[in-house]
Scaffold this active site. Structure first.
Site, PDB file in Angstrom:
ATOM      1  N   TYR A 118      27.158 -57.684  83.638  1.00 49.40           N
ATOM      2  CA  TYR A 118      27.911 -56.667  83.679  1.00 49.40           C
ATOM      3  C   TYR A 118      27.722 -55.459  85.086  1.00 49.40           C
ATOM      4  CZ  TYR A 118      30.006 -52.132  83.292  1.00 49.40           C
ATOM      5  OH  TYR A 118      30.495 -50.808  83.528  1.00 49.40           O
TER       6      TYR A 118
ATOM      7  N   LYS B 104      34.796 -51.979  73.251  1.00 57.48           N
ATOM      8  CA  LYS B 104      35.076 -52.781  73.867  1.00 57.48           C
ATOM      9  C   LYS B 104      36.094 -53.742  72.200  1.00 57.48           C
ATOM     10  CE  LYS B 104      33.914 -53.088  78.161  1.00 57.48           C
ATOM     11  NZ  LYS B 104      33.550 -51.485  78.541  1.00 57.48           N
TER      12      LYS B 104
ATOM     13  N   ARG C 259      19.946 -36.105  65.564  1.00 54.51           N
ATOM     14  CA  ARG C 259      19.420 -36.784  66.821  1.00 54.51           C
ATOM     15  C   ARG C 259      18.827 -38.215  66.035  1.00 54.51           C
ATOM     16  NH1 ARG C 259      14.869 -36.280  69.349  1.00 54.51           N
ATOM     17  NH2 ARG C 259      15.223 -34.092  69.943  1.00 54.51           N
TER      18      ARG C 259
ATOM     19  N   ASP D  28      23.627 -60.378  75.139  1.00 56.23           N
ATOM     20  CA  ASP D  28      25.101 -59.234  74.944  1.00 56.23           C
ATOM     21  C   ASP D  28      26.540 -60.024  74.687  1.00 56.23           C
ATOM     22  OD1 ASP D  28      27.226 -57.696  76.235  1.00 56.23           O
ATOM     23  OD2 ASP D  28      26.315 -56.765  77.511  1.00 56.23           O
TER      24      ASP D  28
HETATM   25  C1  LIG Z   1      29.437 -56.863  79.026  1.00 58.22           C
HETATM   26  C2  LIG Z   1      29.625 -56.020  78.753  1.00 58.22           C
HETATM   27  N1  LIG Z   1      27.919 -55.274  78.725  1.00 58.22           N
HETATM   28  C3  LIG Z   1      28.119 -54.121  78.503  1.00 58.22           C
HETATM   29  C4  LIG Z   1      28.781 -53.012  79.139  1.00 58.22           C
HETATM   30  C5  LIG Z   1      28.766 -51.388  79.093  1.00 58.22           C
HETATM   31  O1  LIG Z   1      28.904 -51.142  78.485  1.00 58.22           O
HETATM   32  P1  LIG Z   1      29.814 -49.140  78.119  1.00 58.22           P
HETATM   33  O2  LIG Z   1      30.791 -49.023  78.955  1.00 58.22           O
HETATM   34  O3  LIG Z   1      30.327 -49.091  76.656  1.00 58.22           O
HETATM   35  O4  LIG Z   1      28.565 -48.464  79.013  1.00 58.22           O
HETATM   36  C6  LIG Z   1      30.156 -53.158  79.578  1.00 58.22           C
HETATM   37  C7  LIG Z   1      31.503 -52.294  80.002  1.00 58.22           C
HETATM   38  O5  LIG Z   1      32.361 -52.775  81.143  1.00 58.22           O
HETATM   39  C8  LIG Z   1      30.508 -54.768  79.404  1.00 58.22           C
HETATM   40  O6  LIG Z   1      31.422 -55.904  79.700  1.00 58.22           O
END
Ligand SMILES: Cc1ncc(COP(=O)(O)O)c(C=O)c1O
Length: 383
Positions: free
Chosen positions: A99, A196, A48, A171
């Protein structure tokens, strides 16, 4: 691991960083280290706390973003960990069209009283950010946003956050470091859903945080690493290995998928079934000028279209293609799309007929032929 400097091109770093030092019989790729524990007395100690496969992934992503990366179990685990640095009763500013999972976290944290406020703003409106960020502890920027593709003025937004004394987190999931490097513009932390584009093959759920090479960034890195150990939102070694393998082709994938998206956006604008195309690469898109200044010559692989005929027509479109896969998520080699409001949790200001398209690396004419057949077949929409 060999040391790499920012003198190398990003496309070289995707391939060359995060590898064992060369030598006879040394494997070129770091192995998947499946270990819950390590012999006592070293730096790793427990699964961990540390893992050599994480370190290889973190070396590559850190080199690409010009910072120090930490791997997490998912993008949302990464978001939760950085938001957890805000003091009890603190204030966060975030995009109203961030998101939906990020917004869900902020909503829960304000409802429970963990945060005193989550101020949601139009992230393209820098004046609104300046007003909202007064007294805030953390400014979370997403640009372009998911799924409305709004573009923040990154340098101005980051400066506004710092002027107010907030930690600024960006982000960078949609742009990837191939197209945008927020730490170079002054952000403190970058967050990724590595699920992604970074992993890129729709077979991994993973996230990452990257901290700046600044005194503040180093302090944040130590705190975030400590939170990861304590909370345990760690990435699996095999997932990390897959994500690392995906990173090796990031430059090629982003280049091809972005070129495909730019061409499809141009063609979609001219189709009578499409009411509106949102894509920062289009010259009349509200985010075009900013994106041209702050992104590296391409505008990413995500397009949002509004389909004439409302939710019903949009749903029908997503069910009648052969190549385009009706699925959530984005950033894979294959083209996927979905009507975002099919999710009850999507923000109500996202139009009912908005279809988010994640353009893959297939042949662009094949993608167009599949799409145009489905668009032309929508009832009452024949040309
Ligand atoms: C812009 C963005 N940030 C964060 C996330 C969250 O990521 P995860 O699905 O890997 O937890 C997503 C998921 O679609 C996203 O599109």
């Amino acid at each position: 691991m060999p040391e790499f400097t920012d003198k190398l091109a990003l496309s070289t770093l995707t391939v060359s960083a995060g590898r064992p030092a060369q030598g006879p019989d040394v494997p070129l790729n770091p192995p998947v280290v499946l270990a819950s524990t390590y012999g006592a007395g070293g730096d790793l100690e427990y699964g961990r706390y540390a893992n050599p496969t994480w370190e290889a992934f973190e070396d590559v992503l850190g080199a690409l973003e010009n910072g120090r990366a930490l791997a997490f179990a998912s993008g949302l685990a990464a978001v939760a960990t950085v938001v957890d640095l805000v003091p009890v009763g603190g204030v966060v500013v975030a995009p109203r069209h961030a998101y939906l999972g990020t917004l869900g976290q902020l909503s829960d944290l304000t409802t429970s009283g963990r945060l005193s406020d989550a101020r949601l703003v139009d992230i393209a409106d820098t004046d609104a950010i300046r007003t909202a960020v007064a007294g805030a502890h953390l400014l979370l920027v997403e640009s372009p946003t998911n799924p409305a593709l709004e573009v923040a003025d990154l340098p101005a937004a980051i400066a506004a956050g710092h002027d107010a004394g907030a930690v600024v987190v960006v982000d960078n999931t949609f742009a990837t470091p191939m197209l945008q490097r927020p730490l170079d513009t002054g952000a403190d932390v970058v967050v990724h859903s590595a699920t992604k584009f970074l992993a890129g093959h729709s077979d991994v759920v993973m996230g990452a945080l990257v901290t700046a090479h600044t005194a503040r960034g180093d302090a944040l890195h130590a705190e975030l690493d400590a939170r990861r150990r304590k909370v345990g939102a760690i990435a699996g070694p095999f997932e990390t290995w897959l994500a690392l393998r995906g990173l090796r082709t990031l430059a090629l994938r982003v280049e091809r998928a972005s070129a495909n998206a730019a061409e499809l956006a141009r063609r979609l604008v001219a189709h009578p079934v499409i009411e509106r195309v949102r894509y920062p690469g289009l010259p009349d898109d509200p985010g075009h000028q900013r994106a041209t200044v702050q992104m590296d010559g391409a505008y990413g692989a995500i397009i949002a279209v509004e389909v004439r005929g409302g939710a019903e027509a949009a749903d029908r479109l997503t069910r009648t293609t052969r190549l385009w896969v009706h699925a959530t998520s984005l950033g894979g080699v294959e083209s996927t799309f979905e009507r975002r409001r099919r999710w009850a949790t999507e923000i109500p200001t996202i139009p009912e007929n908005l279809v988010r398209m994640s353009v893959g690396i297939e042949d662009v004419d094949d993608l167009w032929a599949d799409l145009v057949t489905a668009l032309d077949a929508l009832p009452g929409q024949r040309r």
